[in-house]
Write a protein that holds these residues in place. Sequence first.
Motif, short mmCIF file in Angstrom:
data_model
loop_
_atom_site.label_atom_id
_atom_site.label_comp_id
_atom_site.label_asym_id
_atom_site.label_seq_id
_atom_site.Cartn_x
_atom_site.Cartn_y
_atom_site.Cartn_z
N LEU A 80 6.95 -1.62 -12.41
CA LEU A 80 6.61 -1.86 -11.01
C LEU A 80 7.86 -2.34 -10.28
O LEU A 80 8.49 -3.32 -10.68
CB LEU A 80 5.50 -2.90 -10.90
CG LEU A 80 5.03 -3.25 -9.48
CD1 LEU A 80 4.39 -2.05 -8.80
CD2 LEU A 80 4.06 -4.42 -9.52
N VAL A 81 8.22 -1.64 -9.19
CA VAL A 81 9.42 -2.02 -8.44
C VAL A 81 9.12 -2.43 -7.01
O VAL A 81 9.94 -3.09 -6.37
CB VAL A 81 10.49 -0.91 -8.46
CG1 VAL A 81 11.03 -0.70 -9.87
CG2 VAL A 81 9.98 0.40 -7.91
N VAL B 205 0.06 0.13 -1.50
CA VAL B 205 0.99 1.11 -2.04
C VAL B 205 1.78 0.42 -3.16
O VAL B 205 2.35 -0.66 -2.94
CB VAL B 205 1.96 1.62 -0.95
CG1 VAL B 205 2.96 2.61 -1.53
CG2 VAL B 205 1.20 2.23 0.22
N GLU B 206 1.81 1.03 -4.32
CA GLU B 206 2.57 0.50 -5.45
C GLU B 206 3.57 1.56 -5.89
O GLU B 206 3.19 2.72 -6.09
CB GLU B 206 1.66 0.14 -6.61
CG GLU B 206 0.69 -0.97 -6.31
CD GLU B 206 -0.27 -1.21 -7.44
OE1 GLU B 206 -1.00 -0.26 -7.82
OE2 GLU B 206 -0.30 -2.35 -7.95
N LEU C 226 1.78 -2.91 1.83
CA LEU C 226 0.54 -2.60 2.52
C LEU C 226 0.92 -1.84 3.78
O LEU C 226 1.84 -2.26 4.50
CB LEU C 226 -0.19 -3.90 2.88
CG LEU C 226 -1.67 -3.83 3.17
CD1 LEU C 226 -2.43 -3.36 1.94
CD2 LEU C 226 -2.17 -5.18 3.62
N THR C 227 0.27 -0.71 4.02
CA THR C 227 0.61 0.06 5.23
C THR C 227 0.19 -0.72 6.48
O THR C 227 -0.81 -1.43 6.48
CB THR C 227 -0.04 1.45 5.22
OG1 THR C 227 -1.46 1.32 5.13
CG2 THR C 227 0.48 2.30 4.07
N PHE D 44 -1.42 5.09 -4.22
CA PHE D 44 -2.06 4.70 -2.97
C PHE D 44 -3.53 4.37 -3.26
O PHE D 44 -4.24 5.20 -3.83
CB PHE D 44 -2.01 5.85 -1.96
CG PHE D 44 -0.62 6.29 -1.60
CD1 PHE D 44 0.03 5.75 -0.50
CD2 PHE D 44 0.03 7.26 -2.35
CE1 PHE D 44 1.31 6.17 -0.16
CE2 PHE D 44 1.31 7.70 -2.01
CZ PHE D 44 1.95 7.14 -0.91
N SER D 45 -4.00 3.22 -2.86
CA SER D 45 -5.39 2.80 -3.10
C SER D 45 -6.31 3.37 -2.03
O SER D 45 -6.81 2.67 -1.15
CB SER D 45 -5.46 1.27 -3.14
OG SER D 45 -4.74 0.78 -4.24
N ALA D 46 -6.54 4.66 -2.13
CA ALA D 46 -7.34 5.39 -1.12
C ALA D 46 -8.81 5.00 -1.16
O ALA D 46 -9.45 4.88 -0.11
CB ALA D 46 -7.18 6.89 -1.34
#
Length: 117
Positions: free
Chosen positions: A34-35, A22-23, A39-40, A65-67
Amino acid sequence: MGRLTTHVLDAAHGCPGSSIKVELYRVEGSGLELVATALTNSDGRCDAPLLEGDTYRSGVYQVQFSAGDYYRAKGVKLPEPAFLDVVVLRFGISSEQDHYHVPLLISPYSYSTYRGS
């Protein structure tokens, strides 16, 4: 003081979306800053709020989200390029006192979100 949180649910498998990158970006003019990166966890949540304290302020944000990476790691065969590789949500925070919760419900071909509590 307000905070920003998120979580991911995998609708295709009926489980939390774990280990998803998650970014979080703050939209500044025509650029992105970028703040936060997280990682979930096994519950599909980030271990800490994406924003809180001095970093939490009103404005426009974008969370990514890197789905595609998540589904590839689960062994799901995706077309290349994947239909949903990175899910991008742009939203506004208007109150620095409120809790904003931005959940994501995903599958390889769809997603849904809302402002949660």
